[in-house]
Design a protein around this motif. Sequence first.
Motif, PDB file in Angstrom:
ATOM      1  N   HIS A 151      67.272  45.969  68.428  1.00 52.06           N
ATOM      2  CA  HIS A 151      66.659  46.584  67.245  1.00 52.06           C
ATOM      3  C   HIS A 151      66.717  45.620  66.065  1.00 52.06           C
ATOM      4  CE1 HIS A 151      65.287  49.958  64.786  1.00 52.06           C
ATOM      5  NE2 HIS A 151      66.187  49.609  63.877  1.00 52.06           N
ATOM      6  N   TYR A 152      67.782  44.814  66.002  1.00 53.98           N
ATOM      7  CA  TYR A 152      67.946  43.813  64.948  1.00 53.98           C
ATOM      8  C   TYR A 152      67.888  42.435  65.616  1.00 53.98           C
ATOM      9  CZ  TYR A 152      69.727  48.000  62.713  1.00 53.98           C
ATOM     10  OH  TYR A 152      69.853  49.277  62.236  1.00 53.98           O
ATOM     11  N   TYR A 170      73.530  50.842  66.937  1.00 53.35           N
ATOM     12  CA  TYR A 170      72.392  51.656  66.476  1.00 53.35           C
ATOM     13  C   TYR A 170      71.969  52.653  67.566  1.00 53.35           C
ATOM     14  CZ  TYR A 170      67.484  52.739  65.509  1.00 53.35           C
ATOM     15  OH  TYR A 170      66.283  53.384  65.325  1.00 53.35           O
ATOM     16  N   LYS A 174      72.272  56.865  67.397  1.00 53.20           N
ATOM     17  CA  LYS A 174      71.105  57.732  67.524  1.00 53.20           C
ATOM     18  C   LYS A 174      71.322  58.842  68.557  1.00 53.20           C
ATOM     19  CE  LYS A 174      68.283  56.155  64.448  1.00 53.20           C
ATOM     20  NZ  LYS A 174      67.892  57.006  63.307  1.00 53.20           N
ATOM     21  N   ASP A 204      70.865  47.293  56.293  1.00 48.04           N
ATOM     22  CA  ASP A 204      69.774  47.853  57.095  1.00 48.04           C
ATOM     23  C   ASP A 204      70.295  48.811  58.158  1.00 48.04           C
ATOM     24  OD1 ASP A 204      68.019  46.414  55.588  1.00 48.04           O
ATOM     25  OD2 ASP A 204      67.638  44.857  57.080  1.00 48.04           O
ATOM     26  N   ASN A 207      71.311  52.173  56.542  1.00 43.47           N
ATOM     27  CA  ASN A 207      70.122  52.947  56.171  1.00 43.47           C
ATOM     28  C   ASN A 207      69.418  53.516  57.392  1.00 43.47           C
ATOM     29  OD1 ASN A 207      70.242  52.688  53.350  1.00 43.47           O
ATOM     30  ND2 ASN A 207      69.295  50.668  53.397  1.00 43.47           N
ATOM     31  N   ASP A 208      69.399  52.752  58.497  1.00 45.89           N
ATOM     32  CA  ASP A 208      68.666  53.168  59.693  1.00 45.89           C
ATOM     33  C   ASP A 208      69.326  54.337  60.417  1.00 45.89           C
ATOM     34  OD1 ASP A 208      66.791  51.234  59.201  1.00 45.89           O
ATOM     35  OD2 ASP A 208      67.553  49.804  60.680  1.00 45.89           O
ATOM     36  N   ASP A 329      67.400  49.007  49.644  1.00 46.54           N
ATOM     37  CA  ASP A 329      66.217  48.397  50.284  1.00 46.54           C
ATOM     38  C   ASP A 329      66.130  46.909  49.953  1.00 46.54           C
ATOM     39  OD1 ASP A 329      65.446  50.900  51.329  1.00 46.54           O
ATOM     40  OD2 ASP A 329      64.456  51.415  49.456  1.00 46.54           O
TER      41      ASP A 329
END
Length: 738
Positions: A151-152, A170, A174, A204, A207-208, A329
């Motif tokens: 994802h990154y 991540y 989820k 990031d 936030n994700d 951001d």
Amino acid sequence: MLTKQFKVITLIIFLLFSMMCGIPSVSADTKLPVDFALVIDATNSMEGAALEYEKEAAKSFCDQLLPNQRVAVFAVGPATGALCDFTNDQQTLLSCIDGIEAGGGTDLTEMFKMVGLKLADSGYDDAAKVVIFMSDGVSTMGQSVDDDKAHYKSEDYPDAGYCGYTSAAYLAAKKVKGEIVPVRFTPTGTNTDYNSTYVRLGIDFMNDIASSGCFVVPSMDSMLEIIGGVHQAVSGASSKEEISSNLKNASQKKRLSTGGDIGDVNLSYYMSMAPEMGMQNWLVKWGPNLFTDSKTYNHGLARACGALVKNFGDESLLSDSLVKLGFTDIKIYSPRVAKIVTTDTTNFVFARQNMKINGAKRSLVVCIITGTDGVAEWISNLKMQFDPSGDYHGFAEPALVAYSYLTEYVKDHSIDSRDNYYLVTGHSRGAAVANLVAKSMQDEGFTSAEKAFVYTFACPNTTLQPAGGYDNIFNIVDGNDVVTQVPPGARKYGQTVGYDASGDSIAHLKQLYGDQFELDNVAEQFFWAHYPENYLARLHSGAPKAIWTGKKWYRLSVECPVDIRITRQSSVVAEVSKNLVVELDDDVFADTYGDGKYFLLPGDSEVYDVEIVATGSGVMNILAQSFTSSVDDEPEILVEEKVDIKPGDTFKLHLSDTDKPELVLLDTVENNPPVSAAAVSNEPTTTDDESELDIDNATKKDSRQPTISAFAIGLALRAIVVLTIFAARKRRPKNSRR
């Protein structure tokens, strides 16, 4: 009967009073039971004060629990996993939290797997599930994901080093069935090197994985307030949907209040030009009152910008500064990484926050542009050419790239460009690019001057055009900093404000950094005038002035096969032989480019004798000028001649405040009087009146034409000497900060 009625009325009054005052009810039919998974980052990156703040915030959260709320405590670190099962017992929870110690790496994948299993098997099926995750947000060990499936991706986070681990975390996050509430802060531990994009990767990631919003901690001492806000948002809900809505509103309000009226903020920066002095603190005031009038200089806003441009070379400190000021951001752009490499590249960072400005909620977007970072960026400074618009090409090209990325960033975040506010800043080359970006924002209708706040530091000249009409741009310069006069004969858009040049050019540095601050020699003082640390010291000493005194300088360029020796009080201060600089005093600058020789000489009350000896035949072009580094000063042409020469010809030039300079050819025949070089020049001799007229016309022509003489190349080369040393010394050894 009356007693029963009285009890009913009393109960109704109590319930109404409770609703009005916000007293939480513990009734099962009005409030939702909640199971909290409280995750504490106890890894090396949180060692020290940060972990203690986390623990105090966690204990404060447990103190606020309602009867229908339970907490299970998890730690990431030496023993990742659950430290105690779900309970409402205060003593058990506080004892568990007190026992947490720092150490080890960060395996967030394993942690989220354990949290997910614990929440699924909590035995409290009707309860809402909420994960409060306090961390800097980067997984450094455990399960990993290959880069092509991550994802990154490593190309988006160069040098971060943990994209695979964080991508696995991540995916694990989820899968957690519950509301994830990240509480993010910048790492402060001593055993981790937070290089390059480490901090941005953490931002990031947090936030994700956020279900309804990420809470950003501007300073560790605000943790208690933020954790209390999370508990209040959850406790006031009667459904899982209402919990999500409350948390989303709370995170947005926190960003609004953090960015809108944060008050005093203590930022940090590293003394890269004096590594032995280590980290320094820099206090700024931040709030909506800074953004009421873009056309009036605001010293508080200048102080904040000064810290941001100082930290651009250290992404960890820059991200930390932005987070403390309430920005989210955060996006860092590098054209080199994006494979749009040219010799006119520069890097820039954008971030945003919500702020209530002039009574209305608006987005504030910050644009920070880097200064010199590598030889390629300064190759463009040798392109002494201007675009048809009159703007300097070496700055106009990267400004066009930065402006296009800014418009893209605004579009990606659904920001109305004309209805919101902007803060644009940069240092040195970054200041010049920022100067042109700010001009484009107004010219292209992107936003109005009233909503763009622009502060540049050590800005070189950017244009030959009239620079009026951009009163929202403030260019802050030091009268000792000659780089702000490159390219010569040009100017900057906006208002230029500055500090007086002084004989003791480090007095203000000692005022900020202490009496132990010393520079080795005069040359060190000259270089320091351009450093961001110097501009912070200037800001610390007080606000700049619209009119100030600058240093006087002599510029001398000689183009032809000649050797040159320059003396001051009978001592040689500069010598060029066979196109090589063979001797140079600390406060004098010299460079060569082919057959061109270029000198920059301090001019305040100084007297110089220049001896020029021809080593070949041809036409010698010589230009001598004087200038002061004050706003809108045009260089004064002292000597400008083209002279036929042959080997052995010897010329003399005298530079001083009192005598009119004249280039004199010394005859090689003994006892034959010297003659003016004009007498042997290939140009007609002029009268004094005609000479004065020619000088005036030459000055006017120089200010109109979009071309720069070869002498300007020499001045740029001298600036490169300063800026190359600046760039080289800026790069401190890895791990030297902590």
